[in-house]
Design a protein around this motif. Structure first.
Motif, PDB file in Angstrom:
ATOM      1  N   GLU A  24       0.786  -1.079  -0.092  1.00  0.00           N
ATOM      2  CA  GLU A  24       0.008   0.116   0.008  1.00  0.00           C
ATOM      3  C   GLU A  24       0.655   1.311   0.057  1.00  0.00           C
ATOM      4  OE1 GLU A  24      -2.788  -0.215   3.097  1.00  0.00           O
ATOM      5  OE2 GLU A  24      -3.652  -2.131   2.423  1.00  0.00           O
ATOM      6  N   THR A  25       2.094   1.235  -0.263  1.00  0.00           N
ATOM      7  CA  THR A  25       2.941   2.068  -0.400  1.00  0.00           C
ATOM      8  C   THR A  25       2.509   3.087  -1.611  1.00  0.00           C
ATOM      9  OG1 THR A  25       4.896   1.072   0.656  1.00  0.00           O
ATOM     10  CG2 THR A  25       5.446   3.045  -0.499  1.00  0.00           C
ATOM     11  N   PRO A  26       2.313   4.427  -1.104  1.00  0.00           N
ATOM     12  CA  PRO A  26       1.952   5.206  -2.425  1.00  0.00           C
ATOM     13  C   PRO A  26       3.037   5.519  -3.449  1.00  0.00           C
ATOM     14  CG  PRO A  26       1.387   6.263  -0.562  1.00  0.00           C
ATOM     15  CD  PRO A  26       2.409   5.100  -0.237  1.00  0.00           C
ATOM     16  N   MET A  27       2.753   5.543  -4.927  1.00  0.00           N
ATOM     17  CA  MET A  27       3.697   5.527  -5.841  1.00  0.00           C
ATOM     18  C   MET A  27       3.107   6.980  -6.873  1.00  0.00           C
ATOM     19  SD  MET A  27       4.264   1.878  -7.218  1.00  0.00           S
ATOM     20  CE  MET A  27       2.245   1.159  -7.210  1.00  0.00           C
ATOM     21  N   THR A  28       3.912   7.618  -7.316  1.00  0.00           N
ATOM     22  CA  THR A  28       3.502   8.748  -8.183  1.00  0.00           C
ATOM     23  C   THR A  28       2.886   8.183  -9.429  1.00  0.00           C
ATOM     24  OG1 THR A  28       4.748  10.516  -7.143  1.00  0.00           O
ATOM     25  CG2 THR A  28       4.172  11.044  -9.156  1.00  0.00           C
ATOM     26  N   MET A  29       1.873   8.296  -9.791  1.00  0.00           N
ATOM     27  CA  MET A  29       1.374   7.792 -11.275  1.00  0.00           C
ATOM     28  C   MET A  29       0.658   8.969 -11.878  1.00  0.00           C
ATOM     29  SD  MET A  29      -0.700   4.301 -10.022  1.00  0.00           S
ATOM     30  CE  MET A  29       0.087   3.256  -8.795  1.00  0.00           C
ATOM     31  N   THR A  30       0.762   8.828 -13.547  1.00  0.00           N
ATOM     32  CA  THR A  30       0.044   9.912 -14.241  1.00  0.00           C
ATOM     33  C   THR A  30      -0.483   9.160 -15.499  1.00  0.00           C
ATOM     34  OG1 THR A  30       2.018  11.287 -14.105  1.00  0.00           O
ATOM     35  CG2 THR A  30       0.562  11.577 -15.979  1.00  0.00           C
TER      36      THR A  30
END
Length: 232
Positions: free
Chosen positions: A142-148
């Motif tokens: 559940e570690t946040p990742m930067t996504m586009t």
């Protein structure tokens, strides 16, 4: 995500999983049975060497749609110690190639039931240190990742098409994004570029019982009207 069912021989399943992607690169392997293909992903875990920490607790998740997620905890390090990354995977004759969302590549090879990390050129690492990840059944991190990606909300459901991997996923908590999406979208039903810190989860569809990957937005939600993957 609920505990995944692993096949009796993880090494066989690994290469069966590889065979679902990039078939043109090498001769096709024997198809896996339905029971072998049931898991949406397979996971490996181990503690890799670290130059300035006690070790990197690494969990790697491969999915049948050709994507992967990696979670890494830098043990004993100061400041931020947990990072996650994602991207697409492919196979060559003897290597697993991971390409992350920034285009950087990592290489592994199968060693029995394990995966062995290779160097940046895809060559074996000569060392007495442990570079192996062993089969595991951890849930997706559940570690946040930067996504586009391009986000579209159609009243009851929302989808996110990631710019880096070109894969589409449902959005678990889309109701919280609806107001900002409508403001950014304006008139019409067009998708809007979304930059967000998020993670993936696996859920069971209530309609057909299949396991599906969903995006869960965590923080820093930013819609970019008039932008797209080619013009972020």
């Amino acid at each position: 995500m609920k505990k995944r069912i692993f096949c009796a021989a993880a090494a066989l399943s690994l290469f069966s999983l590889f065979g679902c992607n990039n078939r043109a690169e090498v001769p096709a392997l024997a198809p896996a049975s339905a029971s072998e293909l049931k898991p949406m992903q397979q996971s490996w875990r181990g503690v890799l060497p670290c130059a300035d920490c006690e070790g990197i607790d690494t969990a790697l998740f491969l999915e049948k749609d050709g994507t992967w997620v990696m979670n890494q905890h830098y043990q004993g390090a100061k400041g931020r110690t947990v990072f996650a990354s994602y991207g697409t995977w492919a196979r060559t004759a003897d290597k697993l190639v991971l390409t992350d969302s920034d285009g950087e590549k990592q290489y592994f090879r199968a060693r029995g039931e394990a995966l062995e990390m290779l160097d940046r050129e895809g060559n074996a690492i000569t060392s007495s240190l442990n570079y192996r990840l062993e089969p595991g059944n951890d849930p997706l991190p559940e570690t946040p990742m930067t996504m586009t990606g391009m986000y579209q909300d159609d009243a009851d459901t929302a989808t996110f098409t990631d710019c880096a991997t070109k894969r589409q996923a449902g959005v678990a908590n889309h109701a919280a994004l609806e107001r900002d999406y409508l403001a950014a979208r304006g008139t019409g039903q067009k998708p809007v570029l979304l930059v967000v810190e998020a993670h993936f989860s696996m859920t069971v569809s209530p309609t057909n019982g299949t396991v599906q990957k969903q995006l869960v937005t965590d923080r820093n939600v930013a819609f970019k009207p008039g932008k797209d993957c080619d013009n972020p």
